[in-house]
Design a protein around this motif. Sequence first.
Motif, short mmCIF file in Angstrom:
data_model
loop_
_atom_site.label_atom_id
_atom_site.label_comp_id
_atom_site.label_asym_id
_atom_site.label_seq_id
_atom_site.Cartn_x
_atom_site.Cartn_y
_atom_site.Cartn_z
N ILE A 1 0.72 -1.35 -0.08
CA ILE A 1 0.17 0.03 -0.07
C ILE A 1 0.88 1.45 0.08
CG2 ILE A 1 -1.73 1.24 1.35
CD1 ILE A 1 -2.98 -1.30 2.37
N GLN A 2 0.77 2.01 -1.10
CA GLN A 2 1.60 3.33 -1.17
C GLN A 2 0.88 4.55 -0.56
OE1 GLN A 2 1.58 2.48 -5.44
NE2 GLN A 2 3.69 2.18 -5.18
N ALA A 3 -0.31 4.60 -0.46
CA ALA A 3 -0.90 5.92 0.28
C ALA A 3 -2.29 5.33 0.77
CB ALA A 3 -1.18 7.00 -0.82
N ASP A 4 -2.83 6.18 1.63
CA ASP A 4 -4.30 5.82 2.06
C ASP A 4 -5.15 7.05 2.42
OD1 ASP A 4 -3.08 6.46 4.61
OD2 ASP A 4 -3.11 4.52 5.25
N VAL B 1 -3.35 1.27 -3.25
CA VAL B 1 -3.84 2.59 -2.33
C VAL B 1 -5.08 1.80 -1.40
CG1 VAL B 1 -3.09 4.34 -3.49
CG2 VAL B 1 -5.44 3.67 -3.74
N ARG B 2 -5.06 2.34 -0.26
CA ARG B 2 -6.16 2.18 0.70
C ARG B 2 -7.13 3.12 0.88
NH1 ARG B 2 -4.41 0.59 6.74
NH2 ARG B 2 -3.10 2.39 6.35
N ILE B 3 -8.48 2.83 0.90
CA ILE B 3 -9.25 3.68 1.34
C ILE B 3 -10.26 3.24 2.73
CG2 ILE B 3 -11.61 5.10 0.86
CD1 ILE B 3 -10.81 4.58 -2.29
N ILE B 4 -9.96 4.16 3.82
CA ILE B 4 -10.46 3.76 4.98
C ILE B 4 -11.81 4.18 5.02
CG2 ILE B 4 -10.24 3.72 7.44
CD1 ILE B 4 -7.27 4.11 6.81
N ALA C 1 -11.98 -0.98 5.82
CA ALA C 1 -10.93 -0.45 4.69
C ALA C 1 -11.09 -1.21 3.33
CB ALA C 1 -9.71 -0.03 5.21
N VAL C 2 -10.80 -0.58 2.28
CA VAL C 2 -10.76 -1.32 1.07
C VAL C 2 -9.18 -0.95 0.51
CG1 VAL C 2 -11.88 0.10 -0.30
CG2 VAL C 2 -11.82 -1.99 -1.13
N VAL C 3 -8.50 -1.86 -0.22
CA VAL C 3 -7.45 -1.97 -0.83
C VAL C 3 -7.80 -1.97 -2.32
CG1 VAL C 3 -5.04 -2.82 -1.20
CG2 VAL C 3 -6.01 -3.09 1.06
#
Length: 180
Positions: A94-97, A127-130, A173-175
């Motif tokens: 994961i490079q950013a969230d 990336v990750r979205i929480i 969260a979703v990757v």
Amino acid sequence: MTRRPPKVNEDDSRLFREAIGDVRPMLVTETVPEKPRPEPHPHMRDADEAAVPAELLVFDYDPADLEVGEELSYLRDGYPPKVLKQLKRGQFSIQADVDLHQMNAAAAQLTIAEFLAECRHDGLRCVRIIHGKGLRSKAGGPVLKGLTDRLLRRRDDVVAFASARPMQGGTGAVVVLLKA
């Protein structure tokens, strides 16, 4: 610069006394202090706080429904299933969230669009979205989780996405795997 009141002449003084008539001095009476007022008390806050435990036990939706379709998963047509499997196993770094907690749907939608555009511009791939688990959502269930799912499925730059591994936020969260 201070202004001084104009001097009062004899005619003005006489007119004033005639206008107000006879005066008598006020009698000075000793007042008994009234009993002290009680300190203000936040009754509504106490009532709200007392209602919280009961509200936490009331579900307007069936928690079992949430458990069944809890994990998010998507793979765009034309990509091998191996890609989604690798994403679910955490084989991409994961490079950013971005964290959507405390946002309403409109703010979250804008934030997701801006975040993904910035990630694409910077050449980030994973990336990750929480979005949270929606535990405080009302009858409709998790609002931001459903919104995130719908938005990501519509985007052409999304190759795949899956709920994060437990140590990365789990089903809160979703990757997301973006096109290279």
